[in-house]
Design a protein around this motif. Structure first.
Motif, PDB file in Angstrom:
ATOM      1  N   UNK A  92       0.809  -1.229   0.000  1.00  0.00           N
ATOM      2  CA  UNK A  92       0.000   0.000   0.000  1.00  0.00           C
ATOM      3  C   UNK A  92       0.838   1.273   0.000  1.00  0.00           C
ATOM      4  N   UNK A  93       2.150   1.132   0.193  1.00  0.00           N
ATOM      5  CA  UNK A  93       3.040   2.291   0.180  1.00  0.00           C
ATOM      6  C   UNK A  93       4.040   2.126  -0.953  1.00  0.00           C
ATOM      7  N   UNK A  94       4.073   3.093  -1.814  1.00  0.00           N
ATOM      8  CA  UNK A  94       5.041   3.043  -2.918  1.00  0.00           C
ATOM      9  C   UNK A  94       6.358   3.645  -2.427  1.00  0.00           C
ATOM     10  N   UNK A  95       7.409   2.893  -2.571  1.00  0.00           N
ATOM     11  CA  UNK A  95       8.738   3.372  -2.185  1.00  0.00           C
ATOM     12  C   UNK A  95       9.256   4.284  -3.287  1.00  0.00           C
ATOM     13  N   UNK A  96       9.537   5.498  -2.921  1.00  0.00           N
ATOM     14  CA  UNK A  96      10.086   6.434  -3.908  1.00  0.00           C
ATOM     15  C   UNK A  96      11.138   7.291  -3.232  1.00  0.00           C
ATOM     16  N   UNK A  97      12.004   7.818  -4.062  1.00  0.00           N
ATOM     17  CA  UNK A  97      13.083   8.677  -3.587  1.00  0.00           C
ATOM     18  C   UNK A  97      12.651  10.113  -3.829  1.00  0.00           C
ATOM     19  N   UNK A  98      12.597  10.893  -2.773  1.00  0.00           N
ATOM     20  CA  UNK A  98      12.178  12.286  -2.868  1.00  0.00           C
ATOM     21  C   UNK A  98      13.175  13.150  -3.625  1.00  0.00           C
ATOM     22  N   UNK A  99      12.700  14.290  -4.047  1.00  0.00           N
ATOM     23  CA  UNK A  99      13.508  15.198  -4.865  1.00  0.00           C
ATOM     24  C   UNK A  99      14.814  15.593  -4.168  1.00  0.00           C
ATOM     25  N   UNK A 100      14.757  15.889  -2.873  1.00  0.00           N
ATOM     26  CA  UNK A 100      15.965  16.307  -2.156  1.00  0.00           C
ATOM     27  C   UNK A 100      17.021  15.204  -2.171  1.00  0.00           C
TER      28      UNK A 100
ATOM     29  N   UNK B  22      17.285  12.852  -4.358  1.00  0.00           N
ATOM     30  CA  UNK B  22      17.765  12.722  -5.735  1.00  0.00           C
ATOM     31  C   UNK B  22      18.837  13.763  -6.024  1.00  0.00           C
ATOM     32  N   UNK B  23      18.572  15.004  -5.640  1.00  0.00           N
ATOM     33  CA  UNK B  23      19.525  16.084  -5.887  1.00  0.00           C
ATOM     34  C   UNK B  23      20.835  15.831  -5.133  1.00  0.00           C
TER      35      UNK B  23
END
Length: 175
Positions: free
Chosen positions: A142-150, A152-153
């Motif tokens: 139910x939770x998608x693992x993603x890398x936030x913009x900060x 990533x930068x």
């Protein structure tokens, strides 16, 4: 095998595009092996990240034999409940993905300089997806693992620094 056919082959096809550094002393076989490992790691990471989304579409891309070994079934995946069996299964899969990423690292250093930065960046970002799955307590239902913009930068200068490293095959030959 699914990971090989879907993404391992992409890794293999990328080597001639990226090019092996002229100064590299690595064998072509080792660079291609690393590219294959990176493709496998990326695809396995995609599969692990997308378990819930795929299940809602009636799809399961996880290895059936390993699900059975872990005492899990397709029904468990479709129910989408995080259990200790699920956590143990996911830990094993994440460990495998990380092993493939580690195997890929030496090969990335052997690529032409101008090709290394984007490959390092993608590898670092994909590895962080695994970290996010862990941070979500393995709830990729139910939770998608993603890398936030900060994040990533922040990964970009690290990737750039790694791209400047001497090819691994030359490091032990330095006096």
């Amino acid at each position: 095998m699914y990971c090989y056919y879907v993404a391992g082959t992409v890794g293999l096809m990328s080597v001639p595009v990226m090019g092996i550094a002229p100064e590299s002393k690595a064998t072509a076989e080792s660079v291609y092996g690393a590219a294959l490992a990176l493709g496998l790691a990326n695809q396995l990471t995609n599969i692990l990240r997308d378990v819930g989304e795929d299940a809602r579409r009636g799809r399961i891309y996880l290895p059936q034999d390993e699900l059975a070994e872990a005492g899990l079934s397709d029904e468990d995946i479709f129910k989408g409940v995080v259990t200790e069996k699920w956590r143990k299964f996911m830990k094993r899969q994440i460990k495998r993905a990380r092993m493939f990423f580690e195997e890929a690292e030496q090969g990335v250093t052997e690529l032409r300089k101008e090709s290394r930065w984007p490959v390092w960046a993608s590898m670092l970002l994909y590895r962080q997806i695994l970290d996010e799955i862990e941070a979500n307590d393995y709830n990729n239902f139910t939770k998608r693992a993603y890398v936030g913009k900060a994040k990533k930068v922040l990964a970009l200068p690290v990737a750039y620094g790694k791209s400047l490293l001497l090819p691994y095959s030359l490091r032990n030959n330095q006096t």
